[in-house]
Design a protein around this motif. Sequence first.
Motif, PDB file in Angstrom:
ATOM      1  N   ASP A  63       7.654 -11.214  -3.909  1.00 29.39           N
ATOM      2  CA  ASP A  63       6.289 -11.126  -4.426  1.00 29.39           C
ATOM      3  C   ASP A  63       6.039  -9.668  -4.844  1.00 29.39           C
ATOM      4  O   ASP A  63       6.062  -8.771  -3.999  1.00 29.39           O
ATOM      5  CB  ASP A  63       5.308 -11.534  -3.310  1.00 29.39           C
ATOM      6  N   PRO A  64       5.796  -9.433  -6.149  1.00 28.34           N
ATOM      7  CA  PRO A  64       5.706  -8.039  -6.622  1.00 28.34           C
ATOM      8  C   PRO A  64       4.654  -7.217  -5.884  1.00 28.34           C
ATOM      9  O   PRO A  64       4.879  -6.046  -5.596  1.00 28.34           O
ATOM     10  CB  PRO A  64       5.338  -8.186  -8.106  1.00 28.34           C
ATOM     11  N   VAL A  65       3.513  -7.837  -5.531  1.00 30.55           N
ATOM     12  CA  VAL A  65       2.445  -7.067  -4.877  1.00 30.55           C
ATOM     13  C   VAL A  65       2.852  -6.718  -3.441  1.00 30.55           C
ATOM     14  O   VAL A  65       2.762  -5.562  -3.002  1.00 30.55           O
ATOM     15  CB  VAL A  65       1.113  -7.863  -4.897  1.00 30.55           C
ATOM     16  N   LEU A  66       3.331  -7.721  -2.701  1.00 25.60           N
ATOM     17  CA  LEU A  66       3.765  -7.470  -1.320  1.00 25.60           C
ATOM     18  C   LEU A  66       4.932  -6.486  -1.295  1.00 25.60           C
ATOM     19  O   LEU A  66       4.985  -5.583  -0.456  1.00 25.60           O
ATOM     20  CB  LEU A  66       4.204  -8.780  -0.649  1.00 25.60           C
ATOM     21  N   ARG A  67       5.825  -6.663  -2.228  1.00 28.82           N
ATOM     22  CA  ARG A  67       7.009  -5.800  -2.250  1.00 28.82           C
ATOM     23  C   ARG A  67       6.624  -4.346  -2.505  1.00 28.82           C
ATOM     24  O   ARG A  67       7.119  -3.422  -1.845  1.00 28.82           O
ATOM     25  CB  ARG A  67       7.990  -6.293  -3.324  1.00 28.82           C
ATOM     26  N   ALA A  68       5.710  -4.146  -3.449  1.00 25.35           N
ATOM     27  CA  ALA A  68       5.283  -2.773  -3.770  1.00 25.35           C
ATOM     28  C   ALA A  68       4.608  -2.148  -2.550  1.00 25.35           C
ATOM     29  O   ALA A  68       4.837  -0.977  -2.222  1.00 25.35           O
ATOM     30  CB  ALA A  68       4.351  -2.784  -4.970  1.00 25.35           C
ATOM     31  N   ASP A  69       3.797  -2.926  -1.859  1.00 22.97           N
ATOM     32  CA  ASP A  69       3.095  -2.391  -0.690  1.00 22.97           C
ATOM     33  C   ASP A  69       4.088  -2.076   0.430  1.00 22.97           C
ATOM     34  O   ASP A  69       3.990  -1.034   1.095  1.00 22.97           O
ATOM     35  CB  ASP A  69       2.040  -3.404  -0.213  1.00 22.97           C
ATOM     36  N   TRP A  70       5.050  -2.982   0.628  1.00 22.15           N
ATOM     37  CA  TRP A  70       6.078  -2.749   1.662  1.00 22.15           C
ATOM     38  C   TRP A  70       6.875  -1.482   1.344  1.00 22.15           C
ATOM     39  O   TRP A  70       7.091  -0.633   2.211  1.00 22.15           O
ATOM     40  CB  TRP A  70       7.010  -3.967   1.743  1.00 22.15           C
ATOM     41  N   GLN A  71       7.278  -1.352   0.089  1.00 21.45           N
ATOM     42  CA  GLN A  71       8.074  -0.178  -0.284  1.00 21.45           C
ATOM     43  C   GLN A  71       7.269   1.107  -0.100  1.00 21.45           C
ATOM     44  O   GLN A  71       7.808   2.122   0.334  1.00 21.45           O
ATOM     45  CB  GLN A  71       8.551  -0.289  -1.745  1.00 21.45           C
ATOM     46  N   ALA A  72       5.974   1.038  -0.420  1.00 16.92           N
ATOM     47  CA  ALA A  72       5.137   2.234  -0.262  1.00 16.92           C
ATOM     48  C   ALA A  72       5.041   2.607   1.222  1.00 16.92           C
ATOM     49  O   ALA A  72       5.152   3.782   1.583  1.00 16.92           O
ATOM     50  CB  ALA A  72       3.750   1.978  -0.840  1.00 16.92           C
ATOM     51  N   GLU A  73       4.877   1.610   2.082  1.00 17.64           N
ATOM     52  CA  GLU A  73       4.759   1.914   3.516  1.00 17.64           C
ATOM     53  C   GLU A  73       6.092   2.405   4.088  1.00 17.64           C
ATOM     54  O   GLU A  73       6.132   3.319   4.907  1.00 17.64           O
ATOM     55  CB  GLU A  73       4.252   0.680   4.286  1.00 17.64           C
ATOM     56  N   LEU A  74       7.176   1.787   3.627  1.00 19.52           N
ATOM     57  CA  LEU A  74       8.506   2.221   4.070  1.00 19.52           C
ATOM     58  C   LEU A  74       8.746   3.677   3.650  1.00 19.52           C
ATOM     59  O   LEU A  74       9.308   4.480   4.410  1.00 19.52           O
ATOM     60  CB  LEU A  74       9.574   1.287   3.461  1.00 19.52           C
ATOM     61  N   GLU A  75       8.303   4.012   2.464  1.00 25.99           N
ATOM     62  CA  GLU A  75       8.465   5.376   1.976  1.00 25.99           C
ATOM     63  C   GLU A  75       7.632   6.357   2.817  1.00 25.99           C
ATOM     64  O   GLU A  75       8.076   7.463   3.116  1.00 25.99           O
ATOM     65  CB  GLU A  75       8.073   5.428   0.492  1.00 25.99           C
ATOM     66  N   GLU A  76       6.439   5.922   3.232  1.00 21.92           N
ATOM     67  CA  GLU A  76       5.625   6.777   4.130  1.00 21.92           C
ATOM     68  C   GLU A  76       6.390   7.049   5.435  1.00 21.92           C
ATOM     69  O   GLU A  76       6.393   8.161   5.949  1.00 21.92           O
ATOM     70  CB  GLU A  76       4.312   6.070   4.511  1.00 21.92           C
ATOM     71  N   VAL A  77       6.991   5.993   5.963  1.00 24.03           N
ATOM     72  CA  VAL A  77       7.761   6.111   7.205  1.00 24.03           C
ATOM     73  C   VAL A  77       8.898   7.115   7.023  1.00 24.03           C
ATOM     74  O   VAL A  77       9.114   8.018   7.833  1.00 24.03           O
ATOM     75  CB  VAL A  77       8.323   4.717   7.595  1.00 24.03           C
TER      76      VAL A  77
END
Length: 408
Positions: A296-310
């Motif tokens: 899911d493009p929206v969920l994926r983008a949000d997950w990647q953004a949070e992973l990048e914060e981590v």
Amino acid sequence: MLTALKPQPADAILKLMGMFKADPRADKIDLGVGVYKDAGGLTPVMRAVKAAEKALWETEVTKTYTGLAGEPDFHAAMAGMILGDAVPRDRVSAAATPGGTGALRQAFDLVRIAAPGRAVWVSDPTWPNHLSILNFLGLPVRTYRYFDADTRGVDFDGMMADLAGLASGDVVLLHGCCHNPTGANLTLPQWAEVAAALGRTGAVPLIDLAYQGFGDGLEADAAGARLLAQRLPEVLIAASCSKNFGIYRERTGILMAVSEAGAREVTQGMLAWLNRANYSFPPDHGARLVTMILGDPVLRADWQAELEEVRLNMLSLREQLAGELRRLAGSDRFGFIAQHRGMFSRLGATPEQVERLRTEHGIYMVGDSRLNIAGLNRDTVPVLARAVLAVGIGIRSGRREGSAGRRH
Ligand code: LMR
């Protein structure tokens, strides 16, 4: 029967978890087990995981068994994330497993069946549970040099010299990124040299990819695995979603086998058969969440953004700790902390110094002086830095940390 049982040695990492819990000091610091924690000490459920769970709760109509090797959608999503377009999909077989450890266990079983008597080579040092499982299964284990105790970087010359001794069909366990326990990693040109050595000898790599996204980023952390998959006829990959999706207790992992296209069908059948023999159907909840997020493009983008914060949070803690130690020690001898990637760095302390950190300062790290960077926050970094110098870490050369023999 049960009276004949002998007590088993405690797993060092899990034992440390118990000791930390039992310590009454309020200002104790846990740098032991490899779990990501935010500045407040919480291992959060990621936003995209929460959203996927909500959607799943609303739409899931059955809890009947999944496929024996897990769902093909999960395989495809994970193959995309890990392998990108490095190899055609008709070369990839896969099975969902209970976590990355389940994938490793299945991989070792596969090796035992496909290449009886062949050795599994592991880095010295490696994650202790690699050795526990290999010894439990009775597989012959060899070690290759990996860590330079003086520079705290990779002893690449030593590694290559040892890999020259591989026999055809031997298996080499490599950490795809974020080496556990040292934090020292191969560069892409070094991966290419490893691929050439494996190609020359006919040895097969097994890549443990437990921290994709925690080192240099999702793509960069898979680059070594992709290069090997492109250049070699066979590659095994045991991947975990525990860390990068933060779903530790859901036990979500995958074993992928990259083979020649003609061998795919039998390999795929073998992976399903191994699942059946060991635990039958794999757990599904975490795998389904991962599939939903990656698809899911929206969920994926949000997950990647949070992973990048981590990832960036861990990098900034590394910079802060290296800087603090530079300031206090008046030298750059701890600069390696900023160079290492992932959750872990091996400090190069003696067991006595690690013990003093625990007893005198309430700071818990694994006995080989592996510290989990993510256990720190901006306030505890200076506390650790002062304690590191107080117990004299880095004053001695750290040679005692080195190789402890070639065979296990
Ligand atoms: C670690 O190395 O701390 C993690 O992989 C957790 C574990 O199971 O040991």
